[in-house]
Design an enzyme around this catalytic site. Structure first.
Site, PDB file in Angstrom:
ATOM      1  N   HIS A  58      91.532 100.821  -7.153  1.00 48.42           N
ATOM      2  CA  HIS A  58      91.497  99.702  -8.187  1.00 48.42           C
ATOM      3  C   HIS A  58      91.693  99.603  -9.421  1.00 48.42           C
ATOM      4  O   HIS A  58      91.084  99.237 -10.423  1.00 48.42           O
ATOM      5  CB  HIS A  58      89.749  99.202  -7.794  1.00 48.42           C
ATOM      6  CG  HIS A  58      89.405  98.901  -6.612  1.00 48.42           C
ATOM      7  ND1 HIS A  58      89.583  97.543  -5.964  1.00 48.42           N
ATOM      8  CD2 HIS A  58      88.783  99.692  -5.690  1.00 48.42           C
ATOM      9  CE1 HIS A  58      88.966  97.736  -4.642  1.00 48.42           C
ATOM     10  NE2 HIS A  58      88.431  98.957  -4.531  1.00 48.42           N
ATOM     11  N   ASN A 131      85.314  93.041  -1.618  1.00 48.12           N
ATOM     12  CA  ASN A 131      87.088  93.086  -1.749  1.00 48.12           C
ATOM     13  C   ASN A 131      87.394  91.513  -0.975  1.00 48.12           C
ATOM     14  O   ASN A 131      86.469  90.634  -0.943  1.00 48.12           O
ATOM     15  CB  ASN A 131      87.412  93.766  -0.501  1.00 48.12           C
ATOM     16  CG  ASN A 131      87.662  95.216  -1.060  1.00 48.12           C
ATOM     17  OD1 ASN A 131      87.903  95.560  -2.120  1.00 48.12           O
ATOM     18  ND2 ASN A 131      87.370  96.343  -0.034  1.00 48.12           N
ATOM     19  N   TYR A 341      79.964 105.370  -7.216  1.00 49.04           N
ATOM     20  CA  TYR A 341      80.609 104.178  -8.013  1.00 49.04           C
ATOM     21  C   TYR A 341      80.086 104.633  -9.406  1.00 49.04           C
ATOM     22  O   TYR A 341      80.886 104.784 -10.283  1.00 49.04           O
ATOM     23  CB  TYR A 341      80.213 102.739  -7.803  1.00 49.04           C
ATOM     24  CG  TYR A 341      81.370 102.384  -6.742  1.00 49.04           C
ATOM     25  CD1 TYR A 341      81.662 102.742  -5.682  1.00 49.04           C
ATOM     26  CD2 TYR A 341      82.246 101.238  -7.014  1.00 49.04           C
ATOM     27  CE1 TYR A 341      82.562 102.515  -4.552  1.00 49.04           C
ATOM     28  CE2 TYR A 341      83.218 100.675  -6.467  1.00 49.04           C
ATOM     29  CZ  TYR A 341      83.480 101.347  -5.120  1.00 49.04           C
ATOM     30  OH  TYR A 341      84.386 100.927  -4.441  1.00 49.04           O
TER      31      TYR A 341
END
Ligand code: NDP
Length: 500
Positions: A58, A131, A341
């Site tokens: 990303h 997404n 993350y």
């Protein structure tokens, strides 16, 4: 008297006025330079430090602020404060991205798009890190990093490599559903406004009676779906590598605010136990007919960031940012993302990334004992006491009313459970194929062939077997698009044993 704007004086980083910003300090007009030209030294040092590590996935993104407005009462499912009444508004920040491409990648490439939303709620930030597809390529996080390696550059050639990509996919049939979406029309959205977003994972919702249901999140575009074919995308990229960024930025500047309808699907624990697919498997959808979409609200993007780097590049989304009333599920991929993350932001931005304006809570304040010091620490208060428990009345206290209901896992066995056996990897991919009209099926086959045709022949045959198992027509169509006899896919399916 005319009201003249005050002249802004150019200064050093410390605020001292600069008299000359174009000439270095030298001994004579021919040089050499003087070490005491701190102005020049500062400029060179700052320049060398302008980049932070790019996201491994990303990396290329576009972002905007907006508003989320509740349009339907879902309080019977969740106690989340920002969903507590119809008409309630919450500020959001959204970052869209491509997954595989690097920072300089073109926007109109065939790729899954990230659709990450930060809701600045009064009970903390909720990050729905989704997404534009409802499923993913793998169901076990042990395969995630390996999958991403196949999307990146070959270690020797330094080129994207269709051979590694299809080798992995053909050995991991659980990817077939997502591969079908990626090579369908939705694989190259025309703009970021013309695509859906999905939370993809299964989450949980908890209401004020402490009752838990499982849930999937959907953002359905109100602009309609629009896509580019491979040929159109090549032409666009030849003219403009930033087509999505440009479209989103100017749509918002011109007041043409994109909107999505936010919906949930809900499944009770009892339904989850009896459901014919594992409802926590990220490669599966919940059929709409059985689990209808329930409208929740509208997401509107209506404000561009003032500084791209500060707000979009330094934005940090993490599925672990959950708020009371919304929780995780057993989904193995989600469980891993809860850690990875936040971990990547610690590396990429630093330990105090939470304190950057775009990442801070905006509708409430964070009061924590765990966030101490570190580089660039910017506390809002003295931070005393910095331990817990403590005897100070004005120090942050626990809030037992937010305790979550227990989670009964029943009788379970700890093992490396095989995520490859006992799964149906073909029905949902086939359902999607059968949902396409003839022209969509043909474009899908040709899109696949342009990519798969660059892989080794044995890999092509192994992948053809998967297409055949999803739908014999799917297998035949791709074989023909590859320039092979139509029966190749069926023959390949007979050669290759089903791994699941
Ligand atoms: P449904 O008929 O209930 O759902 C069909 C859904 O498919 C639509 O609502 C739409 O999702 C999506 N869809 C329609 N056209 C396309 C397209 N050209 N490309 C990609 N998706 C499209 O059947 P099922 O729920 O059984 O789903 C059938 C297949 O549809 C699934 O296997 C899955 O691949 C795909 N799908 C399903 C979704 C779901 O949540 N059930 C979501 C997205 C895709 P949307 O309304 O989100 O645009």
């Amino acid at each position: 008297m005319e009201n003249k704007p005050r002249r802004k004086t150019l200064t050093t980083l410390a605020g001292a006025p600069i008299a000359d910003n174009q000439n270095s300090l030298t001994a004579g007009p021919r040089g050499p330079l003087l070490m005491q030209d701190v102005q020049l030294l500062q400029q060179m040092q700052r320049f060398n430090r302008e980049r932070i590590p790019e996201r491994v996935v990303h990396a290329k993104g576009s972002g905007a602020y907006g508003t989320f407005t509740v349009t339907n009462d879902v309080t019977r499912y969740t106690r989340a404060a920002f969903l507590s009444e119809v008409g309630k508004e919450t500020e959001v920040f959204v970052r869209f991205s491509t997954v595989a491409g690097e920072r300089g990648a073109a926007d109109a490439e065939r790729d899954v798009r990230g659709f990450a939303v930060k809701f600045y709620t009064e009970e903390g930030n909720w990050d729905l890190v989704g997404n534009n597809t409802p499923v993913f390529f793998v169901r076990d996080p042990h395969k995630f990093q390996m999958f991403i390696h196949t999307q990146k550059r070959h270690p020797r050639t330094n080129l994207r490599d269709m051979n590694m990509q299809w080798d992995f996919w053909s050995l991991c049939p659980e990817s077939l559903h997502q591969v079908t979406i990626l090579f369908s029309d939705r694989g190259i959205p025309r703009t970021l406004r013309h695509m859906n977003g999905y939370g993809s994972h299964t989450y949980s919702l908890i209401n004020d009676r402490g009752e838990r249901v499982w849930c999937k999140f959907h953002f359905k575009t109100q602009e309609g779906h629009a896509f580019y074919t491979d040929a159109e995308a090549a032409e666009v990229i030849g003219q403009d590598r930033e087509s999505h960024q440009r479209d989103l930025f100017y749509a918002i500047e011109e007041g043409n605010y994109p909107r999505w309808t936010f919906c949930i699907q809900v499944m009770t624990d009892e339904q989850a136990r009896d459901f014919r697919w594992n409802p926590f498997d990220l490669t599966k959808v919940w059929p709409h007919a059985e689990f209808p979409l329930i409208e929740v609200g509208v997401l509107e993007l209506n404000r561009n960031p003032e500084n791209y780097f500060a707000e979009v590049e330094q934005a940090a989304f993490e599925p672990s940012s959950l708020v009371p009333g919304i929780g995780p599920s057993p989904d193995k991929m989600l469980q891993a993302r809860l850690m990875s993350y936040a971990d990547t932001h610690l590396y990429r931005i630093g330990p105090n990334y939470h304190q950057l304006p775009v990442n801070q809570p905006r509708a409430c304040e964070a009061h924590t004992y765990i966030h101490r010091d570190g580089p660039m620490f910017m506390p809002r208060d003295s931070g005393h006491p910095n331990y817990f428990p403590n005897s100070y009345d004005d120090a942050p206290k626990e809030a037992p009313e937010y305790r979550e209901p227990d989670w009964d896992l029943g009788s379970v066995t700890v093992a490396r459970h095989d995520s490859r056996v006992g799964h149906d990897d073909y029905t949902q991919a086939g359902n999607l194929y059968r949902l396409f009209d003839e022209a969509q099926q043909q474009r899908l086959a040709e899109n696949i062939a342009r990519s798969l045709g660059q892989a080794r022949e044995d890999i092509q045959r192994r992948q053809l077997a998967h297409f055949h198992r999803a739908d014999p027509d799917y297998g035949r169509r791709v074989a023909v698009a590859l320039g092979l006899p139509p029966e190749t896919a069926e023959a390949a399916a007979n050669e290759h044993a089903v791994s699941s």
